[in-house]
Design an enzyme around this catalytic site. Structure first.
Site, mmCIF file in Angstrom:
data_model
loop_
_atom_site.group_PDB
_atom_site.id
_atom_site.type_symbol
_atom_site.label_atom_id
_atom_site.label_comp_id
_atom_site.label_asym_id
_atom_site.label_seq_id
_atom_site.Cartn_x
_atom_site.Cartn_y
_atom_site.Cartn_z
ATOM 1 N N GLN A 1 3.353 26.044 -20.912
ATOM 2 C CA GLN A 1 3.256 25.382 -22.214
ATOM 3 C C GLN A 1 4.000 24.055 -22.161
ATOM 4 O O GLN A 1 4.023 23.325 -23.141
ATOM 5 C CB GLN A 1 3.880 26.273 -23.296
ATOM 6 C CG GLN A 1 3.187 27.625 -23.428
ATOM 7 C CD GLN A 1 3.972 28.575 -24.318
ATOM 8 O OE1 GLN A 1 3.897 28.520 -25.536
ATOM 9 N NE2 GLN A 1 4.750 29.444 -23.705
ATOM 10 N N ASN A 2 4.614 23.758 -21.033
ATOM 11 C CA ASN A 2 5.405 22.535 -20.900
ATOM 12 C C ASN A 2 4.524 21.370 -20.467
ATOM 13 O O ASN A 2 3.529 21.561 -19.783
ATOM 14 C CB ASN A 2 6.543 22.743 -19.890
ATOM 15 C CG ASN A 2 7.474 23.864 -20.332
ATOM 16 O OD1 ASN A 2 7.523 24.195 -21.504
ATOM 17 N ND2 ASN A 2 8.190 24.439 -19.388
ATOM 18 N N HIS B 1 -0.689 22.932 -22.733
ATOM 19 C CA HIS B 1 -0.481 21.938 -23.791
ATOM 20 C C HIS B 1 -0.625 20.509 -23.264
ATOM 21 O O HIS B 1 -0.056 19.578 -23.815
ATOM 22 C CB HIS B 1 0.889 22.142 -24.451
ATOM 23 C CG HIS B 1 0.958 23.384 -25.284
ATOM 24 N ND1 HIS B 1 2.136 23.999 -25.615
ATOM 25 C CD2 HIS B 1 -0.025 24.127 -25.851
ATOM 26 C CE1 HIS B 1 1.870 25.091 -26.349
ATOM 27 N NE2 HIS B 1 0.579 25.173 -26.494
ATOM 28 N N CYS C 1 -12.204 4.654 -26.062
ATOM 29 C CA CYS C 1 -13.237 4.804 -25.027
ATOM 30 C C CYS C 1 -13.054 6.062 -24.189
ATOM 31 O O CYS C 1 -13.903 6.398 -23.374
ATOM 32 C CB CYS C 1 -13.287 3.569 -24.124
ATOM 33 S SG CYS C 1 -11.875 3.429 -23.004
ATOM 34 N N CYS D 1 -5.240 0.365 -24.240
ATOM 35 C CA CYS D 1 -6.218 0.400 -23.157
ATOM 36 C C CYS D 1 -6.773 -1.014 -22.940
ATOM 37 O O CYS D 1 -6.627 -1.878 -23.806
ATOM 38 C CB CYS D 1 -7.316 1.359 -23.589
ATOM 39 S SG CYS D 1 -8.721 1.488 -22.492
ATOM 40 N N CYS E 1 -9.690 -1.800 -23.295
ATOM 41 C CA CYS E 1 -10.680 -1.992 -24.365
ATOM 42 C C CYS E 1 -10.002 -2.306 -25.698
ATOM 43 O O CYS E 1 -10.680 -2.579 -26.691
ATOM 44 C CB CYS E 1 -11.577 -0.765 -24.494
ATOM 45 S SG CYS E 1 -10.879 0.587 -25.478
ATOM 46 N N THR F 1 10.135 31.690 -22.721
ATOM 47 C CA THR F 1 9.336 31.521 -23.938
ATOM 48 C C THR F 1 9.279 32.834 -24.691
ATOM 49 O O THR F 1 9.214 33.893 -24.091
ATOM 50 C CB THR F 1 7.898 31.035 -23.618
ATOM 51 O OG1 THR F 1 7.143 30.982 -24.835
ATOM 52 C CG2 THR F 1 7.182 31.936 -22.646
ATOM 53 N N SER F 2 9.297 32.728 -26.003
ATOM 54 C CA SER F 2 9.113 33.929 -26.808
ATOM 55 C C SER F 2 7.635 34.077 -27.145
ATOM 56 O O SER F 2 7.245 35.007 -27.832
ATOM 57 C CB SER F 2 9.957 33.850 -28.078
ATOM 58 O OG SER F 2 9.655 32.659 -28.767
ATOM 59 N N ASN G 1 14.072 35.892 -20.195
ATOM 60 C CA ASN G 1 14.535 34.979 -21.235
ATOM 61 C C ASN G 1 16.053 35.049 -21.337
ATOM 62 O O ASN G 1 16.673 35.992 -20.840
ATOM 63 C CB ASN G 1 13.893 35.355 -22.576
ATOM 64 C CG ASN G 1 12.506 34.740 -22.751
ATOM 65 O OD1 ASN G 1 12.308 33.545 -22.520
ATOM 66 N ND2 ASN G 1 11.543 35.553 -23.128
HETATM 67 ZN ZN ZN Z 1 -10.244 2.266 -24.056
#
Ligand code: ZN
Length: 263
Positions: free
Chosen positions: A110-111, A128, A139, A157, A159, A197-198, A222
């Site tokens: 999850q890190n 995540h 874009c 970016c 663009c 993690t819980s 944990n």
């Molecule tokens: Zn872009």
């Protein structure tokens, strides 16, 4: 005397965890913020100055970013500076050695800190997302993070579109490929280490339940009791994972004198 007894019990619990790992045909790990705390990366939840100054609703939601990217980049910058200073710790390295030994098949993390990969782990599913890359909101181009982005008010970016770190902010969906891979691994595994993690935030919280329903053994590692303890977890190893995980990995490697396990 008491300390001696609890040390012996601690050892037996770690030995059981190691034996379960050795017997497993497909062990995986689910990791959370707790594994990176010892690397200096603060957790989203719990007491920490960073989150006191940057409330989640104001800084870590996609709505906040779209509403005021410049303000949210102020927070991202500080977070990137923390990540730039962070190094993998002994727990990350222990997981890498378990993968090298053929015991651990994958890590669902999850890190967003890239520390598993920097420790040398190869099969890492970033549930995540990752702070290492940024995506253009116009874009869709994906670029690597660069130091120079920390000096711009908001990195853009070519663009002209806004660049957003490819981390899953609150209000955003889990990347489909990561969700599918994590579900696949949870269905396949016969042992899941739940580390640092819980597992309370959905949908990551579903993964230990999915694994357990399929008959997998859940080993929780944990600092202290979580809602998994005595409920979802078949075995709980308490203590700083920077200490307990290397000990368990060491026991897995067989470099110890076997003693009968206490049931
Ligand atoms: Zn872009």
């Amino acid at each position: 005397m008491k300390a001696g007894l609890s040390d012996a019990l601690d050892y037996q619990i770690k030995l059981r965890a190691a034996n379960l790992l050795r017997e497993a045909k497909h062990a995986i790990a689910l990791t959370g913020a707790g594994i990176s705390v010892e690397s200096g990366v603060p957790a989203f939840r719990g007491k920490n100055a960073l989150w006191d100054r940057y409330p989640i609703e104001e800084y870590a939601t996609i709505q906040a970013f779209v509403r005021n990217p410049q303000k949210v980049w102020g927070f991202f910058k500080e977070f990137y500076e923390i990540l730039n200073r962070a190094e993998p710790n002994t727990a990350h390295i222990a997981l890498k050695s378990l993968e090298e030994a053929g015991i651990l098949k994958s890590i669902v993390t999850q890190n967003i800190d890239n520390l598993h990969q920097r420790a040398g782990s190869r099969n890492v599913i970033e549930f995540h997302g990752s702070a290492s890359t940024l995506e253009c909101l116009e874009c869709g181009s994906v670029v690597q993070f660069e130091e120079r982005m920390l000096t711009a008010p908001v990195p853009t970016c070519d663009c002209g579109g806004l660049l957003k770190p490819q981390i899953v902010l609150f209000g955003e969906a889990i990347p489909l490929s990561a969700l599918e891979a994590a579900q696949h691994e949870s269905l396949l595994c016969d042992l899941m280490l739940v580390i640092g993690t819980s597992a309370q935030v959905a949908p990551a919280s579903m993964l230990p339940l999915v694994a357990k329903q399929r008959g997998a053994t859940i080993v929780e590692m944990n600092v202290e009791q979580t809602y998994l303890t005595g409920y979802v977890a078949d075995l709980s190893v308490f203590g700083s994972v920077g200490l307990t995980l290397p000990e368990v990995a060491h026991l897995v490697s067989g470099d110890y004198i076997d003693t009968p396990t206490v049931q």
